[in-house]
Structure formats: C-alpha cells, structure tokens
Design a protein around this motif. Structure first.
Motif, PDB file in Angstrom:
ATOM      1  N   ARG A 139       0.863  -1.189   0.000  1.00 18.47           N
ATOM      2  CA  ARG A 139       0.000   0.000   0.000  1.00 18.47           C
ATOM      3  C   ARG A 139       0.893   1.229   0.000  1.00 18.47           C
ATOM      4  O   ARG A 139       1.684   1.419   0.916  1.00 18.47           O
ATOM      5  N   THR A 140       0.786   2.009  -1.047  1.00 25.99           N
ATOM      6  CA  THR A 140       1.602   3.228  -1.161  1.00 25.99           C
ATOM      7  C   THR A 140       0.654   4.430  -1.078  1.00 25.99           C
ATOM      8  O   THR A 140      -0.557   4.269  -1.212  1.00 25.99           O
ATOM      9  N   GLU A 143       1.939  11.586  -4.442  1.00 24.44           N
ATOM     10  CA  GLU A 143       3.398  11.448  -4.493  1.00 24.44           C
ATOM     11  C   GLU A 143       3.969  12.782  -4.995  1.00 24.44           C
ATOM     12  O   GLU A 143       3.226  13.630  -5.501  1.00 24.44           O
ATOM     13  N   SER A 151       4.939   4.307  -8.295  1.00 26.88           N
ATOM     14  CA  SER A 151       4.972   4.332  -6.829  1.00 26.88           C
ATOM     15  C   SER A 151       5.601   3.059  -6.273  1.00 26.88           C
ATOM     16  O   SER A 151       6.379   3.111  -5.315  1.00 26.88           O
ATOM     17  N   VAL A 152       5.252   1.918  -6.877  1.00 24.91           N
ATOM     18  CA  VAL A 152       5.812   0.651  -6.397  1.00 24.91           C
ATOM     19  C   VAL A 152       7.326   0.637  -6.615  1.00 24.91           C
ATOM     20  O   VAL A 152       8.093   0.242  -5.730  1.00 24.91           O
ATOM     21  N   SER A 180       8.965   2.821  -4.045  1.00 21.27           N
ATOM     22  CA  SER A 180       8.981   2.159  -2.744  1.00 21.27           C
ATOM     23  C   SER A 180      10.013   1.034  -2.721  1.00 21.27           C
ATOM     24  O   SER A 180      10.690   0.816  -1.710  1.00 21.27           O
ATOM     25  N   TYR A 198      -1.363  -4.482  -5.608  1.00 16.29           N
ATOM     26  CA  TYR A 198      -1.979  -3.306  -4.979  1.00 16.29           C
ATOM     27  C   TYR A 198      -3.388  -3.126  -5.495  1.00 16.29           C
ATOM     28  O   TYR A 198      -3.758  -3.606  -6.567  1.00 16.29           O
TER      29      TYR A 198
END
Ligand code: HAM
Length: 422
Positions: free
Chosen positions: A41-42, A46, A86-87, A90, A108
């Motif tokens: 979970r992000t 961003e 985003s993944v 991360s 996700y």
C-alpha cells in the motif's frame, strides 16, 4: 441553495454495487495469494517528479491528465495516475532488492486519478488492481504475470476476452525502430494532428496509438517493431510465447500495441473484452515489462513486469456478458422481538450471532410483526426468529425456516448453533 453534486468522472458505489466490488476484489486477492504476490500500500499522492520521470514527460498522462497541485509547503504534489511508478519508488526506498526472496512480487488495489474526458469506461477516479514482479529477467515470469491477469478474469467467469501481446524490444531495438518511424513519418508529419507533430521528436511510437490519425495511409504502411527486434529481444519474445502456449493461454501478436506509458520494453500486453455491447473502449487490462524504471528512479539495475486493470471495466465486462453472479452474502437471521422485555433479550442474542459468523438483523423502528416479516423477506433472510414474552418465559424462540416454511421451537441456549449449522 442548489445541491452539491459529485465531481464529473467519479461515482458513488452504493450498497448493492459495493458487494460486487468486494467480490471481485476478493477473487483477485485470493489468486494473488496463491501466486505468492503480497500486498503493498503506497500513498495516494506522491511528488510530481515521480510520475514525470517514471511514467514519462511526453506521455498523455503526464502532459494532460494529472491532478497536480502545490501543497501548503509549496511542494508539487500529484494524485497518483497509476501504481507502477509508486511501487518502483517504494522498492528503491525500502531497498527491497536486498530482500532474501527474489523476485519481489507485489500487488496493490486502490484509487488512481486521471483528468480524462469522462465517457463509458473512463473515469477521473478509478480503482486499479495491479501486480508488479521486480528482480527477474526470466521470460517465465512474464508468462506468470500474464496468466495471473487472465486467470482473474477466468475465475470471475468472463468468457469473451482476448489477450494481445507485442514486444517493444530492448533499448537498442527500440532506438533502431524509433529512427525508422521518424524517417517514415517526418516527410508528411504536417498532415498529422498537433499531438503527433510533437510526438515525432518526443516519442514517435505513440503516433501509432493516435486515435485522430489512425486512418492516415502512412499508419498502415508504418514499419513494424517486430522487424527491428535484435536477436536477443526476438529470442526473449519467442520464449514468452512458448510459455504462454504451454499454459494453454491463447493470444494474438499485435505489432501496433505500443502502450501509453514510457517505461515499457520487451513484453507489452493488453486484455480486451469481445463482449457485445461492452462499449468503445475494449481494453480491460494493460501491462508489460519495464526493465529500466527502477534504475531511472535511482535504484540498482532491476528488471520488472506487471499489469493493472480497473475494477470499473471488469464490472462492465461482467455486465456486458450478463453473468449470473450472487454477490451478496445472504442474511442468515432476522430477529423479531415482540414487547419490551423481548428487546432486552434480542440485543445480546444478535450480538452472539454476529460474533459467531451469523449475519443477523432486527427492527429499530418499532414496527408491527407484519412489517418486520416483509423486511425479512426483502432481505432474503434464511430464518426468522420470533421472540415474544411467552417464548422468553419458556426460554425458547420460535424459528421459522423461510424456504420450507417450517416452524420449530428452539431453546435459547442452542439457538445460535441451530442457525449456524442449518
Ligand atoms: P494503463 O494502461 O494506463 O497502465 O492502465 C491499466 C488499466 O487501468 C487499463 O487497462 C484500464 O483497465 C484501467 N484504466 C486506465 N485509465 C482508466 C480510466 N480513466 N477509467 C477506468 N479505468 C481506467 C497502467 O496504469 C500501468 N501502470 C499498468 C502496469 C503495471 N504496467 C506494468 N505494471
């Protein structure tokens, strides 16, 4: 005063609909668990730069579709338009390349935001389910990722779906192809739309994807990426196809499938709906390999592949195929309490049922027995339990099986078990 309405391109998911979402989400989650993809979970927002660098400055998403704003600290923030960047961020930030189990397999589920022109199948807020496998360059994992997407649709029950794949090749193949495309289009680029004129220098592959110019003669005669793949890229693509064949997954190769995000290389794929009445936008799911992305975001050289689909389009496909699915968990018990003392009994009984896996409901509007029975019917209750002063005195309840119409007395101490095991 006028009423405030929901923003364009968004929707409320009301009870009746939300059960469908939960059902789909659960199937996808369960299959991911079996394939050993773990949830990440992000944040929903961003730094804007992540998408500029990750998705690519020249893409429609970054140029036209992002919800970007300054926060109170004067930082440029963007509501995420997709999940892969985003993944990857991360992955780098949390040094996941150092984890003992490689590749790192993640999934996700959450809202994404794109300022697109709303139409059927295209929302400004939509929910993507996506997976990313980072750290393996094995064409077998391409096949695994594609099969996972296909099998989610299969588990859901969709029949009319089609897998389309292509290879964009490695960096060298792409550069060679890029040059060929520029040469092909540049003499007549003034006949193309202004977007395509910009794309010629920035990202000529995207010209092939243009909706406005798709009937131009030069589109039909454009060189194919497959002619520009070098030997290692060809071999990679061939292996992916061999593995897909081995998994019994039918596919079509479409050399014009270029995808709208800049990070792709090698395998690219989309899953489309063939269902009649599905609407103009037929893509259900898109994905591919992105071997340079982690490095572009400051991480170590890490290959990656993944896909994402929106729950909205999956549910439209279910509707278009008219699948007969019972989404909601039925109500096990409607508890009718008659009189004041019954009320004191019904609440603890309800609590006991609910804590022991029984879905139970009661009346909170002080309605007559008949109205309560109507509610029970509307809610498709399997049982109605009636508790009046007489029953309480005897320590029993009247249990009516709504399907058979049978009515029995059950002692209060055995009531929950009776319903649970019925
Ligand atoms: P994408 O093709 O931009 O790829 O989007 C993937 C899927 O998200 C689409 O096939 C569609 O189901 C859904 N989708 C996109 N835009 C909308 C919209 N406006 N309304 C409803 N649904 C929409 C990506 O986002 C990549 N991150 C996929 C990926 C993951 N590639 C590698 N890993």
């Amino acid at each position: 005063m006028s009423n405030i309405q929901i923003p364009r391109g968004t929707q409320d998911i009301l009870p009746g609909e939300s059960e469908k979402w939960q059902w789909v989400e659960q199937i996808a989650r369960e299959l991911c668990t079996n394939y050993q993809y773990k949830e990440i979970r992000t944040p929903i927002f961003e730094h804007t730069e992540l998408f500029q660098r990750g998705v690519g400055d020249s893409t429609d998403i970054v140029q036209k579709e992002m919800y970007t704003f300054k926060d109170r600290g004067d930082r440029s923030i963007t509501l995420r338009p997709e999940g892969t960047a985003s993944v990857a961020r991360s992955f780098v930030e949390n040094k996941m390349h150092g984890l003992p189990d490689q590749p790192v397999k993640l999934y996700y589920l959450g809202p994404m935001f794109r300022y697109e022109r709303p139409q059927a199948g295209r929302f400004r807020q939509f929910v993507q389910f996506g997976v990313e496998a980072l750290g393996s360059n094995d064409p077998a994992i391409d096949a695994e990722v594609i099969s996972l997407a296909m099998n989610i649709y299969k588990k859901v029950g969709l029949k009319n779906i089609k897998l389309v794949i292509n290879s964009l090749g490695d960096q060298d193949s792409r550069l060679a192809y890029r040059e060929a495309l520029v040469n092909h289009f540049k003499g007549s680029i003034h006949e193309f739309c202004s977007d395509c004129q910009n794309r010629l220098e920035q990202n000529p592959l995207r010209i092939l994807d243009c909706k406005k110019d798709r009937d131009h003669d030069l589109m039909k005669t454009a060189p194919s990426i497959l002619e520009y793949l070098n030997d290692s890229s060809k071999e990679y693509f061939q292996k992916v196809q061999t593995f897909l064949n081995g998994l019994g997954i039918p596919f079509e190769v479409d050399p014009n499938l270029v995808r709208g995000l800049d990070y792709y290389n090698h395998t690219a794929f989309e899953i489309m709906s063939n269902a009649e009445g599905f609407g103009a936008i037929t893509t259900l799911c898109g994905g591919g390999r992105y071997n340079g992305l982690v490095e572009d975001l400051g991480g170590p050289e890490t290959p990656g592949i993944g896909f994402a689909f929106s729950v909205e389009r999956l549910l439209s496909a279910i509707e278009a195929e008219q699948l007969d699915i019972h989404f909601a968990k039925p109500l096990d018990c409607y508890l009718v309490g008659l009189g004041e003392s019954a009320r004191e009994k019904t609440l603890p009984l309800l609590q006991e049922m609910r804590m022991n896996g029984v879905a139970a409901e009661t009346d909170y509007l002080d309605r007559k027995m008949k109205a309560q029975m109507k509610s029970a019917n509307r809610l498709h209750a399997r049982f109605v339990v009636i508790l009046g002063d007489d029953e309480i005195e005897k320590g029993v309840a009247l249990v009516k099986n709504m399907e058979s119409g049978d009515q029995v007395e059950v002692s209060l101490s055995e009531l929950v078990e009776h319903i649970r095991t019925a």
